[in-house]
Design an enzyme around this catalytic site. Structure first.
Site, PDB file in Angstrom:
ATOM      1  N   ASP A 158       0.786  -1.237   0.000  1.00  0.00           N
ATOM      2  CA  ASP A 158       0.000   0.000   0.000  1.00  0.00           C
ATOM      3  C   ASP A 158       0.819   1.289   0.000  1.00  0.00           C
ATOM      4  O   ASP A 158       0.295   2.365  -0.274  1.00  0.00           O
ATOM      5  CB  ASP A 158      -0.953   0.020   1.209  1.00  0.00           C
ATOM      6  N   GLN A 178      -2.997  -8.481  -6.941  1.00  0.00           N
ATOM      7  CA  GLN A 178      -2.076  -7.379  -6.662  1.00  0.00           C
ATOM      8  C   GLN A 178      -1.057  -7.697  -5.565  1.00  0.00           C
ATOM      9  O   GLN A 178      -0.082  -6.984  -5.383  1.00  0.00           O
ATOM     10  CB  GLN A 178      -2.859  -6.117  -6.279  1.00  0.00           C
ATOM     11  N   ARG A 179      -1.288  -8.744  -4.804  1.00  0.00           N
ATOM     12  CA  ARG A 179      -0.387  -9.058  -3.684  1.00  0.00           C
ATOM     13  C   ARG A 179       0.768  -9.976  -4.085  1.00  0.00           C
ATOM     14  O   ARG A 179       1.780 -10.015  -3.395  1.00  0.00           O
ATOM     15  CB  ARG A 179      -1.155  -9.782  -2.562  1.00  0.00           C
ATOM     16  N   MET A 239      -6.225  -1.876  -5.022  1.00  0.00           N
ATOM     17  CA  MET A 239      -6.113  -1.924  -3.570  1.00  0.00           C
ATOM     18  C   MET A 239      -5.761  -0.554  -2.992  1.00  0.00           C
ATOM     19  O   MET A 239      -5.241   0.317  -3.686  1.00  0.00           O
ATOM     20  CB  MET A 239      -5.104  -2.981  -3.162  1.00  0.00           C
TER      21      MET A 239
END
Lengths: 324, 324, 324, 324
Positions: free
Chosen positions: B128, B256-257, B170
């Site tokens: 993030d 996305q991770r 995200m």
């Protein structure tokens, strides 16, 4: 035949541009004039028809999407709409058509041929691989690899957090993408429309895995599975499961349609584009070009729409064995 | 300090393994014994602590996820839990800790340090990028590139079908991923938590685009936007829009991770891992290693948790100019 | 048959790990004990043989290379070497073998079978796709896509600088990789061992292209072309060309062997691994499992080594038409 | 300033198109007319100058190469050539220039400005990252990731076969790409022009590794290393090594220039393109826009060409520690 036109219709698929290129270059090679119809049947009705040549298709073999664009056409469902389309083609002197698309595209093409007798040959462009008359459709290999890349990424997280992931892939009526992804992604289970896998069976597989110290699991769900989409299936499992698992759901969605086509899709698209064109020039009509056992074949539009291509039982068995 | 341990905690991020590798190799280089704590604070409580050496971290620099696994720990929120953890570390003779994670990880680390005084230095591992004290967090560059790759694919379809896509990326509390994706993805608009962009403004941008013959548009929505997630925002637009647009929504989700970390993330992770380790060996404690203006700096855990890192106004302005 | 062993030999190919996994999981499914021989025939001679189970092959389906390693073995070329290998297998009680590799691997396997009668079934693992008895070999699809990705990148530069690029791909004795890359990469010409394309013809094609305002061109050269490798071919063209072209050469080299296997390679590898195993268990010996027209077939090792699989004339014709 | 032009010159770099797009869209935003000069200084001399607008740069942000093409110009090295270029610009009424390129581009731009006083601002577009006045150049991040992807693939083979690979990456005068690749690729050693690493030292590192049971090694060599290119370095090692290692060499070559730009490159390119444009409009001239410590700065062309940007000693130290 001296003047033909090509169009794409229905959902876009990677490789459609490679197919357009092959048709245009093939036409140049055979000394035939070629036009592009923009936005499928809509463009046919509105006369949105542009000349194409070898240069127009330079450097597009690797592009996703379709340079001719695609659209649904309600007007083409009416006799008036189709009459307009015919008039436009007549006005331009177009004597033959190559249609790139899937079920809906060929349904329209068949009706149109029966009414107006302009010869049309199809090339199967759809990521779903659910067309009878060809072992593979243009875009399928790319879609599977795109989904697989996503599944590989998700497994990183699943493993790191000891989670169970339900991953939904495309396939409203068919489990082709799902089954390939399940085998190639090393999934523990797969749920597809062609095959009744009750939620209880999936639950059992998951429990068996965890009893053998598997710390994470992946279940691939085709969007059209009869137990519901991934969200619904996951909810049923959560509701019935007696031990607590960390369950997550991901729907891959539209990313599966786009992207740079794989080698296999570019070659298939080139081969089928050329096959459709050369079939048309040789007098084929109302048929789709396909590849069966590595041979070029032509199948009546009617059969491609109405007949069902089964998912191999061997592949379903492989998912079970390989997750042992 | 002769014996230290490293752990990962919170959501996994690409590059965590590169960071673990740097800490382990750095410890070997400095002649310090190093242990890995499995599943974060849970493993600390349960004594799931394993010895690591240079060989243990061979060939992991490019792997997504974390070989040390990660988990939430409710027990660590209690004094009893933390006492158990302390006892385990004491039993193993561990004199210092390196914590890889985000907000939650450092909140736990700060409390634990205040209670038991085992020196701990953090390395910022979260996609993030919302941690104060570092320009970039480990995993952020990879997550942005993964999301961007998906956006590129979706644009192929958007263009082919003249559609508007709302794509959710995200970012529950921060718009870092969203803003980078919007600029790099050539989006028409972006909606982030830090910045009030009313739905009406987005609608205006879309209409202006279509009046200039733009045939497709992309709007990036951070999951934590105050107007709601992508689904809700799209619904509001559909409800208020007077002309009919073909609007679709895609939530990129967990892809996305994961995945292979980018060069930037591997280098950042190596640098911060080494920085955290060498800081710890030099006597730093209760701080996070970060990179600010390309310099290695240490920021108290307390500040990394409580202070807010703003999104650059310049970037927000760029989205507007570049979609002109 | 209660105890078998698997090994990889020859050049590594993406998908070998997927194949090992399928064999190991398949053995577990069928209740057969399975061992891995490390470094091919070398490990067989030295007794570097390790037990494998379902867990050993977790999370390897997507890894390039081979976890069992591969090596050339001069000793296995001697009777003494093979006798040692036999003694090692006897000592472990191994009753059957699955060999993953190419030409050299199966040559060794055939001799060994003829001497010692331990049943062996092969799975074709080589990026070159030059084995008779299967339409595709494991690793071929990945290698083609890797090369294609490089070609796409090079075309960006070729177009930006109006250059001609000669790109050398793998294929000492066969043009399979080259021809696929040429079609999928939109190359202007291709030079392969199977087919005599004189340098003069390539020169003509390039000149024709430039006369039609093509600003850049790509020629794919298989490393084993009879006119020489890419460097030599480019030099010949430079020497004979009357107009000055900006000609560059790139040899793709070893990148073509590695990388994450594609979906097609993982599925093929799983299918052939399982096919080889189940064939062995059913009594097959001295044969290679292959896929022909989408059916699993077994071909004697002798034929796979001595018979030639031709490159399709259709594909060669396509390169010409599509570069029109 | 009402009319400006943009051009790309020198080797192409991924992100150049993102930069062109930002300049064109920025010009539209500020109400300035913008032209594109095709093929750099050649196009300036020949008057190959085309109008650009927001539409012209649609859907190019993700394309490698440069839509404006690039070329070397011998004529621009002469006073007559530059006079012609000036006349062409005058004829079109162009009052300012944005130059995208590297060393050679800015050398030309400086001379041209000194002679004819048309204000010019540069944006650093080169994969080598060797320009003083900016922390990063456009294309560098993509080139590093492309090289890294190749290195990851090669490691699969290196590990499978217990080999030592010497991999040559771009960098005639600088080791930027090499050092990033070495750290991110987990290389055992790196050889760069800025730093004298004798072959004997590399040999020692390799031997030390093998004595610790490392089975494979990777050495990254910048093309301009003073010990010679990868081929030469590998030969020296082979000649001097007392134990026999299986040594291979790969030169990555032109693939490093092309491809889809990374997020970081697209954003940097957008920022620097806009920065160059807005600088020009505010009266900057004879300077290059750069990013230093995340701030936009302008540096005289003269300094960007003559001053040297050092490779961080920290990074060199990291390669050593991390290969422990």
């Amino acid at each position: 035949m001296k003047k033909i036109a090509v169009y794409t219709s229905g959902g876009d698929a990677p490789g459609m541009n490679s197919c357009i290129r092959a048709i245009v270059r093939g036409a140049a090679y055979h000394g035939v004039e070629v036009y592009g119809i923009v936005r499928g049947y809509n463009g046919m009705i509105n006369g949105d028809i542009i000349p194409l040549n070898s240069q127009s298709v330079s450097n597009i073999i690797q592009r996703g999407g379709t340079i001719l664009k695609s659209a649904r056409s309600k007007e083409f469902l009416t006799t008036e709409g189709r009459k307009k389309a015919y008039d436009q083609l007549q006005a331009k002197g177009i004597e033959g058509l190559v249609a790139i698309g899937g079920n809906g595209t060929f349904t329209g093409a068949e009706i149109f041929y029966n009414e107006f007798k302009i010869p049309c040959v199809g090339a199967p462009g759809t990521i779903d691989n659910d067309l009878y008359g060809t072992d593979y459709t243009i875009g399928y290999d790319t879609a599977v690899n795109t989904a697989l890349d996503a599944i590989d990424k998700i497994r990183d997280t699943a493993d790191s957090h000891d989670r169970v992931f339900f991953i939904e892939v495309m396939g409203r009526d068919s489990g082709y993408i799902a089954i390939q992804c399940a085998i190639a992604g090393g999934a523990e289970a797969v749920m597809i429309p062609e095959n009744l896998t009750p939620v209880s069976e999936v639950m059992e597989t998951l429990l068996k895995g965890f009893s053998k110290a598997k710390s994470s699991s992946i279940v691939i769900v085709a969007e059209g599975d009869e137990e519901g989409n991934a969200q619904k299936v996951a909810q049923k499992i959560k509701d019935q499961m007696k031990i607590e698992l960390d369950i997550r759901v991901t729907t891959l969605g539209h990313i599966q349609r786009g992207g740079v086509p794989t080698a296999a899709d570019r070659i298939l698209a080139s081969r089928l584009g050329l096959g459709a064109l050369e079939g048309l020039l040789r007098g084929e009509k109302n048929v789709m070009a396909g590849v069966v056992n590595n041979q070029l074949v032509y199948t009546p539009f009617h059969d491609t729409i109405t007949k069902k291509k089964p998912v191999s039982e061997d592949l379903i068995r492989m998912v079970e064995i390989l997750s042992t």
